[in-house]
Design a protein around this motif. Structure first.
Motif, PDB file in Angstrom:
ATOM      1  N   LEU A  11      18.730  54.988  -7.785  1.00  0.00           N
ATOM      2  CA  LEU A  11      17.950  54.173  -8.709  1.00  0.00           C
ATOM      3  C   LEU A  11      18.373  54.422 -10.154  1.00  0.00           C
ATOM      4  O   LEU A  11      18.672  55.562 -10.543  1.00  0.00           O
ATOM      5  CB  LEU A  11      16.456  54.473  -8.549  1.00  0.00           C
ATOM      6  CG  LEU A  11      15.863  54.230  -7.155  1.00  0.00           C
ATOM      7  CD1 LEU A  11      14.412  54.657  -7.109  1.00  0.00           C
ATOM      8  CD2 LEU A  11      16.004  52.766  -6.745  1.00  0.00           C
ATOM      9  N   SER A  85      14.268  47.966 -15.614  1.00  0.00           N
ATOM     10  CA  SER A  85      14.737  48.220 -14.249  1.00  0.00           C
ATOM     11  C   SER A  85      14.021  49.394 -13.611  1.00  0.00           C
ATOM     12  O   SER A  85      13.857  49.443 -12.385  1.00  0.00           O
ATOM     13  CB  SER A  85      16.249  48.469 -14.256  1.00  0.00           C
ATOM     14  OG  SER A  85      16.954  47.356 -14.754  1.00  0.00           O
ATOM     15  N   SER A 181      18.152  44.872  -9.871  1.00  0.00           N
ATOM     16  CA  SER A 181      17.987  45.662 -11.091  1.00  0.00           C
ATOM     17  C   SER A 181      18.215  44.843 -12.355  1.00  0.00           C
ATOM     18  O   SER A 181      17.539  45.043 -13.361  1.00  0.00           O
ATOM     19  CB  SER A 181      18.956  46.843 -11.087  1.00  0.00           C
ATOM     20  OG  SER A 181      20.308  46.394 -11.121  1.00  0.00           O
ATOM     21  N   SER A 182      19.188  43.957 -12.322  1.00  0.00           N
ATOM     22  CA  SER A 182      19.528  43.186 -13.514  1.00  0.00           C
ATOM     23  C   SER A 182      20.181  41.871 -13.116  1.00  0.00           C
ATOM     24  O   SER A 182      20.643  41.701 -11.982  1.00  0.00           O
ATOM     25  CB  SER A 182      20.425  43.988 -14.454  1.00  0.00           C
ATOM     26  OG  SER A 182      21.533  44.530 -13.766  1.00  0.00           O
ATOM     27  N   SER A 199      22.046  44.938  -7.937  1.00  0.00           N
ATOM     28  CA  SER A 199      21.046  45.833  -7.351  1.00  0.00           C
ATOM     29  C   SER A 199      21.167  47.222  -7.973  1.00  0.00           C
ATOM     30  O   SER A 199      22.158  47.542  -8.637  1.00  0.00           O
ATOM     31  CB  SER A 199      21.243  45.933  -5.836  1.00  0.00           C
ATOM     32  OG  SER A 199      22.440  46.639  -5.534  1.00  0.00           O
ATOM     33  N   HIS A 200      20.159  48.060  -7.756  1.00  0.00           N
ATOM     34  CA  HIS A 200      20.243  49.446  -8.213  1.00  0.00           C
ATOM     35  C   HIS A 200      21.432  50.132  -7.550  1.00  0.00           C
ATOM     36  O   HIS A 200      22.193  50.851  -8.205  1.00  0.00           O
ATOM     37  CB  HIS A 200      18.942  50.186  -7.890  1.00  0.00           C
ATOM     38  CG  HIS A 200      17.819  49.828  -8.805  1.00  0.00           C
ATOM     39  ND1 HIS A 200      17.390  50.644  -9.816  1.00  0.00           N
ATOM     40  CD2 HIS A 200      17.040  48.717  -8.872  1.00  0.00           C
ATOM     41  CE1 HIS A 200      16.398  50.072 -10.468  1.00  0.00           C
ATOM     42  NE2 HIS A 200      16.154  48.895  -9.901  1.00  0.00           N
TER      43      HIS A 200
END
Length: 543
Positions: A11, A85, A181-182, A199-200
């Protein structure tokens, strides 16, 4: 049989936690939008990122909600990277250089709930505010003393007031590492921009590869100046790779002229920087004109468009700075290839060494790459033939936001990049052409289709085509080719005046040429290959 290892999620919040605990006093330096230089350490940034997270939760932001940013490279934007995030919301960085209709489309398509905006970029939001369908709050990234008044946006929130008084003690939530995540949008040749949802997991793996020895070799002795914007493919991952490596970060804000960049490089003793060729051309010219040298710089990562051989040579001979050329895409997070020297190659004569750097590099570990023909058959990697480049890997897109652009995704996870290249026996990639017709100017894409459609609305225009023409500073600039309507007297000035305000200012063509007929193929499509051949040696008036 499965291994007996713990299945702990990767993460983004772990990065800022680690930096605060391991490198609490390592500096983050920013030339602020307000003007002064701001300094603090990772420990301070960590607390403020948590204050951001707590403020977002207070505004009702929850797992999966999209939060937009229209901001430069600053410490506040850095805090948003982790605060958004970190609670499982999605950081949506919006390019302020896009045309207003694209900014509005992107914010609506993403369903942004909040938009954070830098002080001098507020007019961008004001220009599209009435079109925003899901945005509930606009937060200006400044303090009360610098808060602007806006007649177009009611109830503007102040960043510093928003986080003031929050304890900064939040415990980051845990969730699946495949959680988004972004979000970054990328424009193609036709249609609207498409969303790339990182994604993370993908971000963490990509960032660790960026920091690794064969790539950028980032460590606590490194001071990084990311000139590449944080609204473009997450600043190429440097905003994540720097903190967990203990590197000092230097953010340039919005001043990217040669003098301003040199001042930060010199005063902060920057050892590594990254950006597009146009920024470095201005820096090199500034240094030459003022007879100064980059005193601490060891390496610069250049991407966004092809790096001229002369630039590679100047960096080394004038400043003893090694150039690393990178190639990638927003869809690739963006790292795909990097020029690296294998054993013994660094000791080659200058001409041979520079020739290696002038290529697009070799694939980094984690990015699989091959070339195929139009029928999908694999082509040899012996440098003898060019083909369509396809890639796959743990930080490469498998689909666009809301299912757009499905034709680019092939079986077995291969992604069609739209670039045509050849791959040499040592793995070096040489881009030979683009299958897309977008123009890459200063590292940013310009859509030829959008320009053509806009030009077609001008009275007196029968047909329009736009091609990229070589430019010594911007790599490419758009040339507008026009067929007039019979007896029409439309001029170059008429067209440029007509386009002004209809497209982003930096998209405006550098010249207009009038011809009798635009070549077409059997299916009616414009043969831009023929136009490029016809104007191959054409010199723009701005060149």
């Amino acid at each position: 049989m499965l291994g007996l290892m713990q299945d702990r999620p990767l993460l983004i919040s772990q990065i800022i936690d680690f930096a605060a605990a391991s490198y609490p006093d390592v500096e983050i330096v920013t030339r602020t939008v307000e003007g002064p230089i701001h300094r603090y350490g990772y420990k301070d940034a960590h607390k403020r990122a948590k204050q951001v997270a707590e403020a977002l939760q207070g505004l009702g932001i929850k797992l999966g909600d999209r939060v937009g940013t229209i901001a430069w490279n600053t410490y506040r934007h850095f805090e948003l990277y982790f605060g958004i995030s970190g609670i499982g919301a999605v950081l949506h960085t919006i390019n302020p250089r896009l045309a207003p209709e694209h900014v509005a489309y992107i914010a609506n398509h993403a369903e942004d709930q909040i938009i954070f905006v830098d002080l001098n970029l507020l007019p961008v939001v004001e220009g599209v505010y009435e079109q925003l369908k899901t945005v509930k709050h606009i937060v200006v990234m400044t303090d009360r003393a610098h808060m602007p008044a806006s007649s177009k946006i009611p109830n503007l929130l102040c960043y510093e007031e928003l986080i003031a008084g929050k304890p900064g003690t939040l415990t980051w939530p845990e969730f699946d590492e495949k959680t988004a995540s972004s979000l970054c949008y990328t424009s193609g040749t036709t249609g609207n921009p498409k969303g790339v949802l990182y994604s993370h997991r993908s971000t963490m793996i990509h960032s660790m590869m960026m920091a690794s020895g064969p790539v950028l070799a980032i460590d606590p002795d490194t001071t990084i100046l990311p000139v590449v914007p944080m609204f473009h493919a997450n600043a190429w991952g440097l905003v994540y790779a720097g903190p967990f490596s203990g590197a000092k970060l230097v953010f340039p804000g919005f001043k990217l002229d040669g003098g301003s960049v040199y001042e930060l490089l010199d005063k902060e003793q920057v050892t590594l920087s990254a950006g597009v060729p146009t920024v470095w051309l201005a820096l090199l010219d500034y240094c030459a004109q003022n007879k100064v040298k980059m005193s601490a710089m060891k390496r610069t990562l250049i991407g966004g468009s092809a790096v001229p051989y002369a630039m590679i040579e100047r960096f080394w001979k004038e400043h003893e700075v090694e150039v690393a050329q990178g190639w990638g895409m927003t869809e690739m997070s963006p790292l795909g290839t990097l020029t690296r020297f294998n054993r013994g190659e660094r000791d080659l004569p200058d001409a041979e060494r520079f020739a290696i750097t002038a290529k697009q590099g070799r694939p980094v570990f984690g990015c699989e790459m091959k070339i195929i023909d139009d029928a999908g058959n694999d082509l040899p990697k012996d440098g003898s033939v060019s083909g369509n480049m396809v890639v796959r890997g743990p930080w490469i897109v498998k689909g666009y936001m809301k299912g757009d652009g499905k034709s680019q995704f092939l079986k077995d996870d291969w992604f069609m990049t739209g670039d045509v290249c050849k791959i040499e026996p040592d793995g070096s990639v040489v881009i030979t052409d683009r299958s897309k017709d977008v123009i890459k100017s200063g590292g940013e894409w310009i859509s030829s289709i959008d320009l053509e459609n806009a030009a077609m609305g001008c009275p007196g225009v029968a047909e329009a085509a736009v091609i990229g023409v070589r430019h010594p500073k911007w790599d490419e600039r758009p040339l507008l080719v026009i067929v007039r309507r019979p007896e029409a007297n439309v001029t170059k000035d008429d067209l440029l005046n007509y386009l002004n305000g209809k497209v982003a200012k930096w998209w405006l063509p550098d010249d207009v040429q009038f011809i009798d007929a635009i070549p077409h193929g059997a299916t009616g499509k414009i043969l831009k290959t023929e136009l490029r051949k016809r104007f191959e040696d054409y010199k723009l008036p701005t060149a």
